[in-house]
Enzyme design. Structure first.
Site, PDB file in Angstrom:
ATOM      1  N   TYR A  43      44.496  23.417  51.040  1.00  0.00           N
ATOM      2  CA  TYR A  43      44.423  24.427  49.835  1.00  0.00           C
ATOM      3  C   TYR A  43      44.955  23.672  48.621  1.00  0.00           C
ATOM      4  O   TYR A  43      44.619  23.836  47.655  1.00  0.00           O
ATOM      5  CB  TYR A  43      44.681  25.596  50.476  1.00  0.00           C
ATOM      6  CG  TYR A  43      44.421  26.802  49.665  1.00  0.00           C
ATOM      7  CD1 TYR A  43      42.768  27.034  49.664  1.00  0.00           C
ATOM      8  CD2 TYR A  43      44.891  27.798  48.960  1.00  0.00           C
ATOM      9  CE1 TYR A  43      42.204  27.896  48.933  1.00  0.00           C
ATOM     10  CE2 TYR A  43      44.472  28.755  48.444  1.00  0.00           C
ATOM     11  CZ  TYR A  43      43.086  28.764  48.027  1.00  0.00           C
ATOM     12  OH  TYR A  43      42.670  29.935  47.367  1.00  0.00           O
TER      13      TYR A  43
ATOM     14  N   LYS B 120      47.027  29.990  42.950  1.00  0.00           N
ATOM     15  CA  LYS B 120      46.723  31.401  43.361  1.00  0.00           C
ATOM     16  C   LYS B 120      48.212  32.072  43.392  1.00  0.00           C
ATOM     17  O   LYS B 120      48.327  33.130  42.937  1.00  0.00           O
ATOM     18  CB  LYS B 120      46.252  31.381  44.731  1.00  0.00           C
ATOM     19  CG  LYS B 120      44.894  31.098  45.061  1.00  0.00           C
ATOM     20  CD  LYS B 120      43.865  31.968  44.250  1.00  0.00           C
ATOM     21  CE  LYS B 120      42.412  31.519  44.415  1.00  0.00           C
ATOM     22  NZ  LYS B 120      41.507  32.452  43.485  1.00  0.00           N
TER      23      LYS B 120
HETATM   24  O1  0WD Z   1      37.226  32.051  51.394  1.00  0.00           O
HETATM   25  C1  0WD Z   1      36.745  32.210  50.271  1.00  0.00           C
HETATM   26  N1  0WD Z   1      35.797  32.095  49.873  1.00  0.00           N
HETATM   27  C2  0WD Z   1      37.933  32.929  49.480  1.00  0.00           C
HETATM   28  C3  0WD Z   1      37.702  32.795  48.206  1.00  0.00           C
HETATM   29  C4  0WD Z   1      39.014  33.343  50.098  1.00  0.00           C
HETATM   30  C5  0WD Z   1      40.074  34.198  49.037  1.00  0.00           C
HETATM   31  C6  0WD Z   1      39.717  34.087  47.703  1.00  0.00           C
HETATM   32  N2  0WD Z   1      38.605  33.347  47.249  1.00  0.00           N
HETATM   33  C7  0WD Z   1      38.404  33.444  45.783  1.00  0.00           C
HETATM   34  C8  0WD Z   1      38.135  31.963  45.109  1.00  0.00           C
HETATM   35  O2  0WD Z   1      39.288  31.284  44.980  1.00  0.00           O
HETATM   36  C9  0WD Z   1      37.785  32.460  43.857  1.00  0.00           C
HETATM   37  O3  0WD Z   1      38.731  33.064  43.022  1.00  0.00           O
HETATM   38  O4  0WD Z   1      37.473  34.195  45.480  1.00  0.00           O
HETATM   39  C10 0WD Z   1      36.783  33.863  44.325  1.00  0.00           C
HETATM   40  C11 0WD Z   1      35.564  33.503  44.213  1.00  0.00           C
HETATM   41  O5  0WD Z   1      34.880  32.224  45.194  1.00  0.00           O
HETATM   42  P1  0WD Z   1      33.990  32.405  46.226  1.00  0.00           P
HETATM   43  O6  0WD Z   1      33.096  33.459  46.001  1.00  0.00           O
HETATM   44  O7  0WD Z   1      34.552  32.170  47.269  1.00  0.00           O
HETATM   45  O8  0WD Z   1      33.303  31.039  45.522  1.00  0.00           O
HETATM   46  P2  0WD Z   1      31.836  30.767  44.607  1.00  0.00           P
HETATM   47  O9  0WD Z   1      30.572  31.460  45.087  1.00  0.00           O
HETATM   48  O10 0WD Z   1      31.792  29.300  44.543  1.00  0.00           O
HETATM   49  O11 0WD Z   1      32.361  31.279  43.142  1.00  0.00           O
HETATM   50  C12 0WD Z   1      33.485  30.787  42.344  1.00  0.00           C
HETATM   51  C13 0WD Z   1      32.683  30.388  40.990  1.00  0.00           C
HETATM   52  C14 0WD Z   1      32.133  29.420  40.688  1.00  0.00           C
HETATM   53  O12 0WD Z   1      31.401  28.895  41.451  1.00  0.00           O
HETATM   54  P3  0WD Z   1      31.022  27.209  41.479  1.00  0.00           P
HETATM   55  O13 0WD Z   1      30.707  27.142  42.853  1.00  0.00           O
HETATM   56  O14 0WD Z   1      29.908  27.031  40.541  1.00  0.00           O
HETATM   57  O15 0WD Z   1      32.230  26.306  41.154  1.00  0.00           O
HETATM   58  O16 0WD Z   1      33.906  30.183  40.037  1.00  0.00           O
HETATM   59  C15 0WD Z   1      33.002  29.987  38.793  1.00  0.00           C
HETATM   60  C16 0WD Z   1      31.882  29.476  39.047  1.00  0.00           C
HETATM   61  O17 0WD Z   1      30.872  30.561  39.205  1.00  0.00           O
HETATM   62  N3  0WD Z   1      33.648  29.191  37.872  1.00  0.00           N
HETATM   63  C17 0WD Z   1      33.706  29.281  36.601  1.00  0.00           C
HETATM   64  N4  0WD Z   1      33.470  30.251  35.713  1.00  0.00           N
HETATM   65  C18 0WD Z   1      33.523  30.067  34.523  1.00  0.00           C
HETATM   66  N5  0WD Z   1      33.971  28.948  34.046  1.00  0.00           N
HETATM   67  C19 0WD Z   1      34.263  28.134  36.032  1.00  0.00           C
HETATM   68  C20 0WD Z   1      34.428  28.036  34.865  1.00  0.00           C
HETATM   69  N6  0WD Z   1      34.928  27.041  34.186  1.00  0.00           N
HETATM   70  N7  0WD Z   1      34.526  27.210  37.068  1.00  0.00           N
HETATM   71  C21 0WD Z   1      34.075  27.883  38.340  1.00  0.00           C
END
Ligand code: 0WD
Length: 260
Positions: free
Chosen positions: A155, A162
């Site tokens: 991580y 975080k």
């Molecule tokens: O296990 C997990 N999936 C966990 C996620 C456990 C605990 C926390 N999280 C957190 C992540 O760190 C994040 O903060 O939850 C949040 C959402 O993550 P997610 O739902 O797991 O992942 P995803 O569906 O990929 O959404 C994150 C999104 C990006 O997706 P991509 O895959 O395209 O990088 O963050 C957005 C984007 O839509 N993102 C941005 N939005 C605006 N500007 C940017 C940016 N520059 N970069 C990424």
């Protein structure tokens, strides 16, 4: 009638139907909330548009959170459309793939900068623009992970980002309390999404956590349910908190070696 009837909010970070932000959006929509969506990068628009329209939303705007002008523009559009808003969801994180595995000591300066900018500073940038749209108070929610507190190999730089995000939650909660705006985070257990797939060894750690956590793995819907509480009036005086939605994983010490 849902408890979010008449409430409006912005959701940042839906990339596809597996995104945690989508689980939150569905839970709020079920309660009658009106939602606006922001996404990063043109490629995502095709995926988000049908999702948003399935819950009656047609506010879908591109915004890269590293770009101040793009954030300004997004909030001008949100003000034109909604006037005021009641809540904001930050579900955004990014780090270069090469910094999500291997030795932490090799984290690059640029990878560190990008991870902190996109995964942490962006919350401050969004909050500052959201405040004028919350004249009667409101609520903000960000997503974090246990790797902020305890070392979670691979991580790496995201754990540092975080940790900064969790501190940011507390400083924002202090600063915005007078504006009657609450700021909290959910620390979710691992869930298979685009973002988590970028962390080396994610599949194995998902199954390990599932086997150790008292209640096993969690889903987007579980996070959505907690968000329903935290963003709404039931949580009226809860601010600056990190709430675990992790099946109880964080309470465990050494795993049961007899069962292993
Ligand atoms: O296990 C997990 N999936 C966990 C996620 C456990 C605990 C926390 N999280 C957190 C992540 O760190 C994040 O903060 O939850 C949040 C959402 O993550 P997610 O739902 O797991 O992942 P995803 O569906 O990929 O959404 C994150 C999104 C990006 O997706 P991509 O895959 O395209 O990088 O963050 C957005 C984007 O839509 N993102 C941005 N939005 C605006 N500007 C940017 C940016 N520059 N970069 C990424």
């Amino acid at each position: 009638m849902g408890s979010y009837e008449g409430k409006r909010g912005l959701i940042f970070g839906v990339a596809n139907k597996n995104s945690i932000a989508w689980g939150i959006a569905q839970a709020l929509a079920e309660e009658g909330a009106t939602l606006g969506f922001s996404y990063a990068g043109e490629a995502l628009q095709k995926r988000i548009t049908p999702l948003a329209s399935s819950i009656g939303s047609d506010f879908i705007e591109e915004c890269d959170v590293t770009d101040d002008a793009a954030i300004d523009e997004l909030f001008v559009k949100a003000q034109e459309r909604f006037g005021s808003i009641d809540f904001l969801v930050h579900s955004i994180a990014f780090a270069p793939r090469e910094d999500l595995g291997g030795r932490f000591v090799n984290t690059s300066r640029e990878g560190f900068r990008l991870a902190l900018d996109i995964s942490c500073y962006s919350l401050v940038a969004l909050a500052r623009r959201a405040i004028p749209l919350m004249p009667n108070g409101g609520s903000m929610l960000a997503m974090t992970y246990y790797g902020a507190e305890k070392v979670t190999p691979n991580y790496n730089v995201m754990g540092v980002a975080k940790a900064a995000l969790e501190a940011t939650i507390r400083y924002l909660a202090w600063d915005l309390g007078n504006d009657q705006v609450r700021v909290n985070a959910i620390s979710a257990g691992p869930i298979k999404t685009l973002a988590s797939a970028g962390v080396s060894g994610f599949r194995k750690s998902l199954s390990y956590v599932g086997s150790v956590a008292p209640m096993g793995n969690v889903t987007q819907a579980d996070v959505g349910n907690a968000a329903r509480f935290l963003l709404g009036d039931w949580a009226r005086k809860i601010t600056g908190e990190v709430v675990y939605v992790d099946g109880g994983y964080n309470i465990m010490g050494a795993p049961d070696m007899e069962a292993a």
